[in-house]
Design a protein around this motif. Structure first.
Motif, short mmCIF file in Angstrom:
data_model
loop_
_atom_site.label_atom_id
_atom_site.label_comp_id
_atom_site.label_asym_id
_atom_site.label_seq_id
_atom_site.Cartn_x
_atom_site.Cartn_y
_atom_site.Cartn_z
N MET A 123 -23.39 -4.47 6.11
CA MET A 123 -22.53 -5.21 5.21
C MET A 123 -21.30 -4.39 4.85
N VAL A 124 -21.43 -3.06 4.88
CA VAL A 124 -20.29 -2.18 4.61
C VAL A 124 -20.14 -1.22 5.78
N LEU A 125 -18.99 -1.24 6.40
CA LEU A 125 -18.70 -0.34 7.52
C LEU A 125 -17.69 0.70 7.05
N GLU A 126 -17.89 1.94 7.48
CA GLU A 126 -16.95 3.01 7.18
C GLU A 126 -16.56 3.65 8.50
N THR A 127 -15.31 3.50 8.88
CA THR A 127 -14.83 4.04 10.15
C THR A 127 -13.33 4.23 10.10
N GLY A 128 -12.85 5.26 10.79
CA GLY A 128 -11.41 5.50 10.88
C GLY A 128 -10.74 5.65 9.53
N GLY A 129 -11.48 6.19 8.54
CA GLY A 129 -10.91 6.38 7.21
C GLY A 129 -10.91 5.13 6.35
N LEU A 130 -11.51 4.05 6.85
CA LEU A 130 -11.53 2.78 6.12
C LEU A 130 -12.94 2.45 5.64
N LYS A 131 -12.99 1.68 4.58
CA LYS A 131 -14.25 1.09 4.11
C LYS A 131 -14.07 -0.42 4.21
N ILE A 132 -14.97 -1.08 4.95
CA ILE A 132 -14.86 -2.51 5.19
C ILE A 132 -16.09 -3.20 4.62
N ASP A 133 -15.88 -4.05 3.63
CA ASP A 133 -16.97 -4.83 3.04
C ASP A 133 -16.98 -6.18 3.74
N THR A 134 -17.96 -6.39 4.64
CA THR A 134 -17.96 -7.61 5.46
C THR A 134 -18.38 -8.84 4.65
N ALA A 135 -19.07 -8.63 3.53
CA ALA A 135 -19.47 -9.77 2.70
C ALA A 135 -18.27 -10.39 2.00
N SER A 136 -17.40 -9.53 1.44
CA SER A 136 -16.23 -10.03 0.71
C SER A 136 -14.96 -10.04 1.56
N MET A 137 -15.05 -9.47 2.79
CA MET A 137 -13.90 -9.38 3.70
C MET A 137 -12.76 -8.60 3.06
N ARG A 138 -13.12 -7.49 2.39
CA ARG A 138 -12.11 -6.63 1.76
C ARG A 138 -12.12 -5.27 2.44
N VAL A 139 -10.94 -4.63 2.46
CA VAL A 139 -10.77 -3.37 3.18
C VAL A 139 -10.06 -2.37 2.29
N TRP A 140 -10.54 -1.12 2.29
CA TRP A 140 -9.92 -0.07 1.50
C TRP A 140 -9.66 1.17 2.36
N ARG A 141 -8.59 1.86 2.06
CA ARG A 141 -8.37 3.23 2.53
C ARG A 141 -8.32 4.08 1.27
N GLY A 142 -9.36 4.86 1.06
CA GLY A 142 -9.49 5.58 -0.20
C GLY A 142 -9.63 4.58 -1.34
N ALA A 143 -8.80 4.74 -2.38
CA ALA A 143 -8.85 3.84 -3.53
C ALA A 143 -7.92 2.64 -3.36
N GLU A 144 -7.14 2.64 -2.28
CA GLU A 144 -6.15 1.57 -2.08
C GLU A 144 -6.75 0.43 -1.26
N GLU A 145 -6.69 -0.78 -1.80
CA GLU A 145 -7.14 -1.94 -1.05
C GLU A 145 -6.00 -2.42 -0.15
N ILE A 146 -6.34 -2.75 1.09
CA ILE A 146 -5.36 -3.19 2.07
C ILE A 146 -5.49 -4.69 2.26
N ASN A 147 -4.39 -5.40 2.09
CA ASN A 147 -4.39 -6.85 2.27
C ASN A 147 -4.12 -7.21 3.73
N LEU A 148 -5.05 -7.92 4.33
CA LEU A 148 -4.93 -8.32 5.72
C LEU A 148 -4.99 -9.84 5.84
#
Length: 218
Positions: A123-148
């Motif tokens: 449900m949560v993937l961490e790769t390439g410096g990113l944290k990806i929450d597949t349940a909410s479809m949200r992505v972070w680099r560190g504390a910054e959320e990235i809008n895709l």
């Protein structure tokens, strides 16, 4: 790695499914009749079963009686498309019922839904410096959320789930956009360029000459 048991007596279909799933990172084992499948289930542990109905020795509906106590999700793949057969398969405990002929893109999508339902996909993937929450479809680099965008997110998830694998443009297009890759299309390259900049993968998501792209991770 997700372990899949493919129970299909038609070898060309079995091989096609195996190759398609192996490309996506699944570990596949094939059985060509119900009795062989039952023997494998006694010795091995699987995360998912793709099961034909019309099998030699023991048919798929009979095999479901054996599988049900194991609590392994099952997707029926069969030419028996009558409503009564679908209802029977679902009532026996199958998670889904796909009628032949089917598209591998649809099969992969349905597998993903079933594995999520059983929480067998991360449900949560961490790769390439990113944290990806597949349940909410949200992505972070560190504390910054990235809008895709939805397309950028689907593209990101595809690479994140297939690290260090060279992905053909045709495969990327099929999985993200659906359908056949249009000759001469620049859609994949343009979206990869934007994605690289947004998530900071300028050196991590690398081009593979005459193939497509590969995500390099530690």
């Amino acid at each position: 790695m997700i372990r899949v048991l493919i129970v299909e007596d038609e070898k060309p279909i079995s091989n096609l499914i195996r190759m398609s799933l192996t490309k996506e990172g699944f570990h596949c084992t094939c059985a060509f009749d119900g009795a062989e499948a039952a023997n494998l289930l006694e010795r091995e542990v699987y995360d998912l079963i793709l099961l034909d109905v019309m099998l030699p020795e023991v048919d798929g509906f009979e095999l479901m009686e054996y599988i049900r106590p194991l609590e392994i999700p099952v997707i029926f793949l069969t030419a028996k498309g009558a409503v009564a057969d679908r209802v029977k398969g679902l009532r026996l405990g199958a998670e889904d019922y796909i009628v032949k002929p089917f598209d591998t893109v649809e099969l992969l999508a349905r597998i993903d839904v079933v594995l999520r339902r059983y929480k067998k996909c991360d449900m949560v993937l961490e790769t390439g410096g990113l944290k990806i929450d597949t349940a909410s479809m949200r992505v972070w680099r560190g504390a910054e959320e990235i809008n895709l965008t939805k397309t950028e997110y689907d593209l990101l998830l595809l690479f994140a789930r297939n690290p260090r694998r060279a992905m053909y443009r045709e495969t990327i297009y099929e999985r993200v956009w659906g359908g056949d890759y249009p000759f001469g299309s620049k859609a994949v390259d343009l979206h990869v360029q934007r994605l690289r900049k947004k998530v900071g993968w300028e050196t991590t998501l690398r081009a593979v000459n005459k193939v497509g792209y590969r995500l390099e991770t530690e």
